[in-house]
Design a protein around this motif. Structure first.
Motif, PDB file in Angstrom:
ATOM      1  N   PHE A 130      19.697  37.431  41.571  1.00 51.14           N
ATOM      2  CA  PHE A 130      20.504  36.295  41.090  1.00 51.14           C
ATOM      3  C   PHE A 130      21.983  36.462  41.450  1.00 51.14           C
ATOM      4  N   ASP A 131      22.247  37.322  42.428  1.00 58.55           N
ATOM      5  CA  ASP A 131      23.620  37.560  42.907  1.00 58.55           C
ATOM      6  C   ASP A 131      24.524  38.083  41.788  1.00 58.55           C
ATOM      7  N   VAL A 132      23.957  38.883  40.911  1.00 63.13           N
ATOM      8  CA  VAL A 132      24.723  39.488  39.819  1.00 63.13           C
ATOM      9  C   VAL A 132      24.978  40.945  40.170  1.00 63.13           C
ATOM     10  N   ARG A 133      26.226  41.355  40.034  1.00 64.16           N
ATOM     11  CA  ARG A 133      26.592  42.754  40.315  1.00 64.16           C
ATOM     12  C   ARG A 133      27.525  43.229  39.219  1.00 64.16           C
ATOM     13  N   SER A 134      27.489  44.537  39.011  1.00 65.23           N
ATOM     14  CA  SER A 134      28.323  45.119  37.958  1.00 65.23           C
ATOM     15  C   SER A 134      29.755  45.307  38.453  1.00 65.23           C
ATOM     16  N   VAL A 135      30.677  45.349  37.498  1.00 61.09           N
ATOM     17  CA  VAL A 135      32.094  45.534  37.815  1.00 61.09           C
ATOM     18  C   VAL A 135      32.404  47.024  37.786  1.00 61.09           C
ATOM     19  N   GLN A 136      33.029  47.488  38.867  1.00 57.48           N
ATOM     20  CA  GLN A 136      33.434  48.894  38.941  1.00 57.48           C
ATOM     21  C   GLN A 136      34.750  49.051  38.179  1.00 57.48           C
ATOM     22  N   THR A 137      34.748  49.949  37.197  1.00 59.41           N
ATOM     23  CA  THR A 137      35.902  50.027  36.291  1.00 59.41           C
ATOM     24  C   THR A 137      36.534  51.421  36.257  1.00 59.41           C
ATOM     25  N   VAL A 138      35.756  52.452  36.034  1.00 60.52           N
ATOM     26  CA  VAL A 138      36.297  53.798  35.805  1.00 60.52           C
ATOM     27  C   VAL A 138      37.059  54.288  37.040  1.00 60.52           C
ATOM     28  N   GLY A 139      38.322  54.722  36.784  1.00 57.43           N
ATOM     29  CA  GLY A 139      39.154  55.223  37.880  1.00 57.43           C
ATOM     30  C   GLY A 139      39.886  54.139  38.638  1.00 57.43           C
ATOM     31  N   ARG A 140      39.719  52.904  38.248  1.00 61.01           N
ATOM     32  CA  ARG A 140      40.385  51.786  38.937  1.00 61.01           C
ATOM     33  C   ARG A 140      41.474  51.199  38.039  1.00 61.01           C
ATOM     34  N   PRO A 141      42.469  50.569  38.632  1.00 56.69           N
ATOM     35  CA  PRO A 141      43.508  49.914  37.814  1.00 56.69           C
ATOM     36  C   PRO A 141      42.900  48.799  36.980  1.00 56.69           C
ATOM     37  N   PHE A 142      43.529  48.609  35.829  1.00 54.46           N
ATOM     38  CA  PHE A 142      43.023  47.576  34.926  1.00 54.46           C
ATOM     39  C   PHE A 142      43.201  46.188  35.569  1.00 54.46           C
ATOM     40  N   ASP A 143      42.131  45.388  35.538  1.00 52.03           N
ATOM     41  CA  ASP A 143      42.141  44.021  36.083  1.00 52.03           C
ATOM     42  C   ASP A 143      41.730  43.079  34.959  1.00 52.03           C
TER      43      ASP A 143
END
Length: 248
Positions: A186-199
């Motif tokens: 369904f074209d759903v993907r998780s958001v990469q968060t750890v170690g990345r700047p806050f968005d």
């Protein structure tokens, strides 16, 4: 024909009536040389037919035909004119009907497009709601996997880790992988968060921490996974963001 009419007039005229009609009854057979006189009269008419001028007052066949022809032509011209007017009016009405038909077709096409877009939005909304419910199940699987991992990796002074802990972790990993494959359809993907700047577009900061080794504004832990579907955010990720103390 003129000779015949002359003979008939002579027959009706008493002055010109033959002696056989004046003397006897009309039922009696005529006598004498009436045939010879008729032939003489006919011969005389033939001799004078080419020189005699047409009689006035009697309609000439050629003149009558020409007047009738002109009258017919005039009537035909008037009829053609009326037909042209009717044809022009019919043409205008047909053009107006064609314009109305084109407008109706365009309105129908716009209606079909609007209906298709509306159906697509309804389908998309229903799918998003179902996907959000399945994400809750995935969160439960992730929490169970993390608990099984902590149980498996717990250090003990005496004894071994509980039996089957590694198998439980493997089972959770298989279930989570199956969930992720289903979401990818369904074209759903998780958001990469750890170690990345806050968005702020895809993340929700629910906790601030102080970690010296990590830069300010960087995500140090993901408390709940976030997901996007194509370019739309399906669910924000709950994260903990590092906040370094301000330097004096």
């Amino acid at each position: 024909m003129r000779w015949c009419r002359r003979v008939l007039r002579a027959a009706r005229c008493p002055a010109c009536r033959p002696s056989w009609r004046r003397k006897g009854s009309c039922m009696r057979e005529p006598g004498g040389d009436w045939k010879q006189r008729a032939l003489d009269d006919f011969r005389q008419w033939l001799d004078t037919a080419g020189e005699e001028p047409p009689e006035h007052g009697e309609p000439d066949a050629a003149d009558c035909d020409l007047r009738d022809l002109f009258a017919e032509f005039a009537a035909l011209r008037q009829e053609v004119r009326l037909q042209n007017r009717e044809q022009a009016r019919a043409g205008r009405e047909l053009a107006a009907a064609a314009a109305r038909y084109d407008a109706a077709v365009r309105r129908e096409q716009r209606g079909d497009e609007t209906l298709a877009a509306f159906e697509q939005r309804i389908s998309r909304t229903a799918e998003d709601r179902c996907l959000l419910e399945t994400l809750e199940v995935r969160d439960a699987l992730v929490r169970g996997r993390d608990a099984a991992v902590r149980l498996r990796d717990r250090r003990r002074l005496f004894g071994r880790p509980p039996r089957g802990a590694a198998g439980v972790v493997e089972g959770y990993e298989l279930a989570i992988g199956r969930f992720d494959r289903m979401l990818s359809r369904f074209d759903v993907r998780s958001v990469q968060t750890v170690g990345r700047p806050f968005d702020s577009r895809v993340m929700h900061a629910v906790e601030a921490r102080r970690v010296d080794r990590i830069g300010d504004g960087v995500v140090v832990e993901e408390l709940r996974s976030g997901f996007v579907r194509r370019e739309d955010v399906l669910r924000l990720a709950d994260v903990a963001v590092n906040r370094r103390p301000e330097e004096d």
